[in-house]
Design an enzyme around this catalytic site. Structure first.
Site, PDB file in Angstrom:
ATOM      1  N   THR A 284       0.820  -1.209   0.000  1.00 51.31           N
ATOM      2  CA  THR A 284       0.000   0.000   0.000  1.00 51.31           C
ATOM      3  C   THR A 284       0.853   1.258   0.000  1.00 51.31           C
ATOM      4  OG1 THR A 284      -1.793  -1.147   1.081  1.00 51.31           O
ATOM      5  CG2 THR A 284      -1.785   1.225   1.325  1.00 51.31           C
TER       6      THR A 284
ATOM      7  N   ASP B 208       0.266  -6.637   4.902  1.00 55.70           N
ATOM      8  CA  ASP B 208      -0.456  -7.899   5.146  1.00 55.70           C
ATOM      9  C   ASP B 208       0.475  -9.032   5.567  1.00 55.70           C
ATOM     10  OD1 ASP B 208      -2.740  -6.584   4.419  1.00 55.70           O
ATOM     11  OD2 ASP B 208      -3.080  -7.674   2.547  1.00 55.70           O
TER      12      ASP B 208
ATOM     13  N   LYS C 207       0.259  -7.881  12.868  1.00 52.79           N
ATOM     14  CA  LYS C 207      -0.745  -6.925  12.382  1.00 52.79           C
ATOM     15  C   LYS C 207      -2.043  -7.172  13.131  1.00 52.79           C
ATOM     16  CE  LYS C 207      -2.753  -5.007   8.164  1.00 52.79           C
ATOM     17  NZ  LYS C 207      -2.828  -4.975   6.702  1.00 52.79           N
TER      18      LYS C 207
ATOM     19  N   GLU D  87      -2.057 -29.279  27.570  1.00 53.18           N
ATOM     20  CA  GLU D  87      -3.257 -30.109  27.405  1.00 53.18           C
ATOM     21  C   GLU D  87      -3.044 -31.206  26.359  1.00 53.18           C
ATOM     22  OE1 GLU D  87      -7.282 -28.210  27.593  1.00 53.18           O
ATOM     23  OE2 GLU D  87      -6.105 -26.377  27.518  1.00 53.18           O
TER      24      GLU D  87
HETATM   25  N1  ASP Z   1      -2.748  -5.479   0.892  1.00 50.88           N
HETATM   26  C1  ASP Z   1      -1.739  -4.522   1.174  1.00 50.88           C
HETATM   27  C2  ASP Z   1      -0.399  -5.229   1.175  1.00 50.88           C
HETATM   28  O1  ASP Z   1      -0.082  -5.916   2.074  1.00 50.88           O
HETATM   29  C3  ASP Z   1      -1.985  -3.856   2.461  1.00 50.88           C
HETATM   30  C4  ASP Z   1      -0.919  -2.899   2.933  1.00 50.88           C
HETATM   31  O2  ASP Z   1       0.160  -2.784   2.412  1.00 50.88           O
HETATM   32  O3  ASP Z   1      -1.196  -2.192   3.923  1.00 50.88           O
HETATM   33  O4  ASP Z   1       0.327  -5.068   0.262  1.00 50.88           O
END
Ligand code: ASP
Length: 360
Positions: A44, A124, A196, A317
């Site tokens: 992003t 991600d 995250k 467990e």
């Molecule tokens: N989907 C994006 C990625 O991981 C989300 C981000 O970068 O915040 O590239």
């Protein structure tokens, strides 16, 4: 106080004062600027939308040069050059790209004229790449991953300041020797501990069990923690001649989970399976039986947890000794998968693999 004690006391005071003061690459203007290489992979932070208030956007649409042009003053922190390794949303990050990235970092950091690396990356799967690099980079020089939650075209895009801070950390000699770091929203995380936690919030990364390595603001850094696990130059994993990693699957745990997903994973060639178990790495009786079948077929089974924080203990467990399972200790399922894939590069006993989960 004896002379020796006095000297020790003064030394301790000096170290404490030094370490509690924010540091920065600009601290000594007479020293030449550090040389930082930015390796771009997409995400992003390199994303673009057609309007500044749009929720939908395309990851990995902007190049490293365009990203740098959006950060005023960044070249006052370091001499910077950029390389594009990939340009993908990190949902499309692969182990193959991670290997390429790690090999490039090792080549660059072996050069005397490279002082640190910044990797721009989607959020991600950032924790997976950060942890992978933490295990296979062979240098003490800073390696810092950075991303953003808002695309470059958004109102209040968070990428430019994150990138500025990431370069500030990578250029700071105090970042050296702390393993691979992640800088997001003024916080400095260790690769081992961060995760995250929000799908959309800018403050998405947390290090819930171990806390931060430090904080940063506008190129000034305050380090107050060093991760205690083995990493980088202390790591035994070497990917110089590795072109592929063994398949390791993650099977998610839930009430009434069907055990045949574990059987399917074995049938499809997994060499390791991580169970994202419920609670303390638990799974229902049918899944325990399937996991035992997997172990008997030569697959290594690691019990991790779908729970966001806490460690997974042996023989709580589940009788790990009897079933020959590995407990993931503090690693979440996605990082357990990375460690297990590297562990499986050579034959190791379950006890040896368990030891890796305690050490890394
Ligand atoms: N989907 C994006 C990625 O991981 C989300 C981000 O970068 O915040 O590239």
């Amino acid at each position: 106080m004896t002379q020796k004690c006095k000297a020790l006391f003064l030394l301790l005071v000096a170290v404490t004062l030094e370490s509690s003061h924010p540091s920065s690459a600009q601290a000594n203007p007479s020293r030449p600027l550090p040389n930082i290489v930015i390796l771009a992979t997409g995400g992003t932070i390199a994303g673009a939308a057609s309007t500044s208030t749009q929720a939908s956007y395309t990851s990995g649409a902007v190049t490293i040069d365009a990203m740098l042009a959006a950060v005023p003053g960044i070249r006052d922190l370091a001499n910077i050059r950029g390389e594009q390794i990939a340009n993908v949303g990190s949902q499309d990050m692969t182990l193959a790209i991670m290997l390429t990235l790690a090999k490039r970092i090792n080549i660059l950091l072996a050069q005397r004229d490279v002082d640190g690396i910044v990797v721009t990356h989607g959020t991600d799967t950032m924790e997976e790449t950060a942890y992978f690099l933490n295990l296979v980079v062979k240098s003490d020089k800073p390696v810092v991953l950075v991303g953003s939650m808002r695309p470059s075209t958004a109102v209040s895009a968070d990428g430019p300041l994150n990138l500025f801070n990431a370069v500030g950390v990578a250029a700071d000699s105090k970042a050296a020797g702390r393993g691979v770091l992640v800088v997001m929203n003024d916080w400095i995380h260790a690769a081992h501990s961060l995760t995250k936690t929000s799908t959309t919030a800018v403050q998405t990364f947390m290090s819930p069990l171990r806390g931060l390595v430090g904080v940063c603001a506008y190129g000034k850094n305050d380090f107050f923690n060093s991760p205690p696990w083995k990493h980088t130059t202390g790591s035994e994993f070497d990917i110089t001649d590795v072109n592929q990693l063994p398949r390791v699957d993650i099977v998610y745990g839930y009430a009434d989970m069907p055990a045949d997903l574990i059987d399917a994973s074995v049938k499809n060639g997994a060499k390791g399976i991580v169970i994202a178990g419920v609670g303390n790495g638990n799974m229902n009786k049918a899944s325990l039986d399937a996991a035992e079948r997997a172990v008997k077929a030569g697959v290594v089974v690691v019990r991790s947890s779908r729970v966001a924080t806490g460690s997974i203990g042996r023989n709580v467990e589940v009788n790990d000794d009897e079933m020959n399972f590995v407990a993931s200790d503090e690693l979440n399922p996605q990082k357990s998968r990375i460690l297990l894939a590297l562990a499986l590069l050579k034959p190791r006993s379950t006890a040896e693999i368990q030891n890796l989960f305690y050490s890394y």
